[in-house]
Structure formats: structure tokens, C-alpha cells
Design an enzyme around this catalytic site. Structure first.
Site, short mmCIF file in Angstrom:
data_model
loop_
_atom_site.label_atom_id
_atom_site.label_comp_id
_atom_site.label_asym_id
_atom_site.label_seq_id
_atom_site.Cartn_x
_atom_site.Cartn_y
_atom_site.Cartn_z
N HIS A 162 0.75 -1.22 -0.09
CA HIS A 162 0.08 0.10 -0.17
C HIS A 162 0.70 1.27 -0.01
O HIS A 162 0.37 2.16 -0.35
CB HIS A 162 -0.88 -0.08 1.15
CG HIS A 162 -2.06 0.75 1.07
ND1 HIS A 162 -2.22 1.95 0.52
CD2 HIS A 162 -3.42 0.62 1.58
CE1 HIS A 162 -3.17 2.38 0.53
NE2 HIS A 162 -4.10 1.56 1.24
N ASP B 233 -9.74 -4.42 -18.16
CA ASP B 233 -9.83 -5.30 -19.17
C ASP B 233 -8.56 -5.65 -19.81
O ASP B 233 -8.12 -4.75 -20.41
CB ASP B 233 -10.98 -4.81 -20.21
CG ASP B 233 -10.92 -5.43 -21.49
OD1 ASP B 233 -10.57 -6.86 -21.54
OD2 ASP B 233 -11.83 -4.99 -22.32
#
Length: 473
Positions: free
Chosen positions: A205, A421
């Protein structure tokens, strides 16, 4: 009515230990998966008749496809406090193409992407000042190819799977004892027998916050499809370095230690239950109406209302004493709040922790509008001056936010990870892997239109029974 999913787990090493460098021992579960598919699952009943077996190939390193900058890369003070591995999973299956090329396409695209995000190809180390910093070695991200013993559709039917085994879809570095022994980025592509595949990512993170991570994975998909990056990363984090001289202008209660005079730690000796509460659009609007019916507030957001509602209910469920101080922590996106705003594509942590602090008695004896007002003040508190004061405060004190008598809300409800995608269409399921720590509540997107929020948290068994009743509004 709310829908509930219950998990009875004895967790000794909890997921979201944000404030130390020790290795996080994740109790793994695909949270978003559960949220979107399992609100009708019988509480506490998980069939273990199906065993997911994942065969891993030897891990390889994926360096940047071209020469990149070398040397030490600065991490801001906003990056320092959230140095914790975050695991996410993305499920894909196309009616028109199989998974034969998935590994090649995703791996090659990662190599090209790391030219733009070259710090993720380096390794974390400690600077001479005792802070985290990245050594840009171009060593590369760790990449693992894997195969599962089943069709991805069998994993979709989670009732046949022990959810703890789903962690096999994200690769763990063997023998790593702390984050300095873990590369900033690890990726695993697991192919399934029906042509589907899952991309599992473990990223620290401290490298990217949620918004930056969404831009990273979406850019990965764009390269895989032969497209230019819509949002090239802005890598100079020194625009958020501490001022010289430092100037702390505000009290920073996010770091304050609170005495547990209610002895809630005793409650946590009980069995810990995890439950998921679904708040659809209708229920969220009902909450907002309750929060404004006394005319104290003219308006409030969904986040403000739900955060206040959950904070208040959790205090009551934990049976906090009236004079028990309690704190709410949550992250505010500082990108548009800094002066000037952070550049588009800022590839780092642009979030700032803000807080509300009051006694449990004040919280419970007043109407919901009181708690919502506290949350609103916390949101509005995150000005440029306040955020730079927080950066300077850490520079001076190296303090870590305290979680004693505290609720930390982490929201994923507006993060569009599902849109990534790689050429097989958008992920049909995606989200974080892991259960929250006992002080943490996750807000997750609910439904295809993402207009609802699912609240996931863990509480001692007796407290959870009370909390469940309080959710019936």
C-alpha cells in the site's frame, strides 16, 4: 431487510495491521466475491467438500521492458503509515476466447507497464533517516503462472469451496518475515479448466493508494489491449515532502492513544464473528432521512450517514461506558484538496487520515444527526493546511495512528477495479482478499450498478448479536 454472511474464525494474526513492518498473516477470503454473490448464503455454513488445488510454476522476475531510472526513490510521509501488503483478485472468462494466451499477454504488458511505473520494479529498504524508501534496481516484479484443478465456475459457486483456500490465487513469498523481504509487486495468473483465469495481485500500500492502484491496473489492461495509457503516472512524490521548517498547526487526534476504560479487550477474548450487512439504495436513503429529520443538518452524504450509523452502533454493541472516549478514523482523498491539487495520475498515496473524537455517551445519547455532524466536520477538516500539518507532524514524531477504542473505516465502494480489461472483457468479479482487523470496517460496493454498500466487520460474539439487532432499521 439486511442480508448477513457469518464466518466463525479464530484469528490470531489479523489482516489489516497497518502500523508495523511484521509480515501480515492473512486469513484469506474473497470479500467482494462474497458481497456480490453470497448475500443468500446460510449464515455460518460453508461446505468443505470441494478442494481447490493450485499448481504453481516457479516464480520469475518481470523487469521493465526498457531501461529506467536507477537509485533511491522518495516515499512521502503519507506513504509511510500504510506500509502493508494489499491483495486483490480479478476473475475473467470470455465466451469468445480461452485462457491459452492469458499468461503471455498479461506478463508482457506488465513488463511494458513497469517502464512507466518503474519504482514497482524496485525493492523497499530503509533510508538513512529511518524511513521507507524504494531502491530502484529494475529487478522486476515477481510473476507466477499457476493452474487450478477445476473450472472457474466451480469457484464462483463458493458454497462448494472453503474460502480460506482462495488465498492460493495470490502468491506469497516463501519465508518472507517483513515487508522489506517482499517485493512491492507480486502477480499470479491462475488458469482454470473452462478457459477462465484469475489475476491475483499483492502490492504494498505504500506504493499506491486505492485510486492510484485502479489507474495502475487499468493502465495494465490498456497496454495488454495495445492502447496508450489514458492516465500516465505522475511519479514525483516530493511535492508532498515535509516543509522546512516543519509547522504543526492543528491537533492530530488520529495519533492519540485512548485508554480502554470499558475493558473491551476482555470482550475480544470471545469468539470473533464476521458478518456482512447489505445496505441497498433504499436503505441508505432511509438512513439519510433519519439523519436529517430533526433539521439539525440540511444535507448529508451516504458515506457520512453510514459511517456515523456504524460507529454509533459499534460503540453500543461493545457496551462502552458513557465516559469512554472513542475515535473514528477514515481516509479522505487529498488530491483535490491540496493547494495546488495533486497532478492527474499522481502515483502514490494521496489519502489523508482524518478523525472524529467524542465520548460514547455523547454518541449514544444524541440523535444520529449528532454523529453525522462529527463525520462532516472530520471531512471538512482535511484542508491543505491540515494535511500538510499532518505530514509535518509525522516528520517530527514518527507517530503511528492509534487504534485503541477506535473504529477505522476503509471504503472500496467507489473503486472501479472491476473495469480492468486485458482483452477478455471486464472482470466479472474483483475485490480485496482478506478479513478486516477487529478495529476495521470495510465498505464494499454492492450490486451491478454499485449504488449500494456492503458493510463487513468482525466483532466478539456477544457484541455481534447486539450489532445485528441495531442494523434492523
Amino acid at each position: 431487510m439486511f442480508s448477513v454472511i457469518t464466518y466463525r474464525l479464530n484469528i490470531t494474526s489479523l489482516v489489516f495491521n497497518v502500523f508495523c513492518l511484521e509480515k501480515i498473516n492473512f486469513s484469506v477470503i474473497l470479500v467482494r466475491f462474497l458481497v456480490s454473490k453470497l448475500c443468500l448464503l446460510m449464515a455460518g455454513v460453508i461446505s468443505s467438500t470441494f478442494e481447490l488445488i493450485v499448481k504453481h510454476e516457479e516464480p520469475t522476475l518481470v523487469p521493465p521492458a526498457e531501461e529506467t531510472e536507477k537509485g533511491l526513490y522518495f516515499l512521502s510521509n503519507l506513504d509511510q503509515n500504510i506500509a502493508v501488503p494489499i491483495r486483490t483478485i480479478y476473475f475473467y472468462k470470455s465466451d469468445s476466447k480461452g485462457n491459452e494466451d492469458a499468461v503471455k499477454v498479461i506478463k508482457n504488458a506488465l513488463s511494458k507497464l513497469l517502464v512507466h511505473y518503474y519504482p514497482l520494479a524496485g525493492r523497499l529498504t530503509i533510508s538513512s533517516e529511518g524511513k521507507l524508501i524504494v531502491d530502484c534496481t529494475s529487478e522486476g516484479a515477481v510473476f507466477v503462472e499457476a493452474e487450478a484443478n477445476c473450472a472457474v465456475d466451480e469457484i464462483v459457486d463458493i458454497s462448494k469451496v472453503d474460502p480460506l483456500t482462495l488465498g492460493k490465487l495470490v502468491y506469497d513469498i516463501p519465508g518472507a518475515q517483513n515487508i522489506l523481504q517482499m517485493p512491492p509487486l507480486v502477480a499470479q495468473v491462475t488458469k482454470f479448466k473452462d478457459g477462465g483465469f484469475v489475476l491475483g495481485i499483492c502490492m504494498n500500500h505504500c506504493m499506491l493508494d486505492g485510486l492510484a492502484a485502479v489507474e495502475f491496473v487499468n493502465s495494465w489492461g490498456e497496454i495488454a489491449r495495445g492502447l496508450p495509457l489514458k492516465v500516465p503516472p505522475f511519479l514525483d512524490r516530493k511535492i508532498l515532502e515535509a516543509r522546512n521548517p516543519t509547522k504543526v498547526e492543528f491537533p492530530h487526534h488520529e495519533f492519540a492513544e485512548i485508554e480502554d476504560i470499558s475493558n473491551t479487550s476482555k470482550l475480544y477474548e470471545e469468539e470473533l464473528l464476521y458478518r456482512s450487512f447489505c445496505f441497498d439504495h433504499e436503505k441508505l436513503e432511509k438512513l439519510r432521512k433519519i439523519a436529517t429529520e430533526d433539521k439539525v443538518l440540511s444535507k448529508c452524504t451516504t458515506f457520512e450517514t453510514l459511517s456515523a450509523f456504524v460507529w454509533k452502533a459499534r460503540c453500543q454493541a461493545l457496551r462502552m461506558k458513557p465516559d469512554q472516549q472513542t475515535k473514528l478514523l477514515f481516509a479522505v482523498d487529498g488530491r483535490p484538496r491540496f493547494v495546488p491539487p495533486l497532478p492527474e495520475g499522481y502515483a502514490g498515496n494521496g489519502i489523508v487520515l482524518t478523525n472524529s473524537l467524542c465520548s460514547s455517551g455523547e454518541l449514544l445519547e444524541n440523535p444520529l444527526s449528532f454523529a453525522v455532524g462529527l463525520v462532516q466536520k472530520a471531512v471538512n477538516m482535511a484542508t491543505d493546511d491540515y494535511m500538510r500539518s499532518a505530514i509535518d507532524y509525522f516528520e517530527i514524531t514518527r507517530a503511528r495512528p492509534s487504534l485503541a477504542a477506535t473504529l477505522l473505516i476503509t471504503t472500496w465502494s467507489r473503486l472501479s477495479f472491476h473495469a480492468t480489461d486485458f482483452g477478455w472483457g471486464e472482470a466479472f468479479l474483483s475485490g480485496p482478499v482478506g478479513l478486516p482487523e477487529k478495529e476495521v470496517v470495510l465498505f464494499l460496493p454492492l450490486g451491478q450498478e454499485r449504488k449500494g454498500i456492503n458493510v463487513l466487520l468482525g466483532l466478539p460474539a456477544s457484541a455481534m448479536n447486539i450489532f445485528e439487532e441495531l442494523m434492523q432499521i
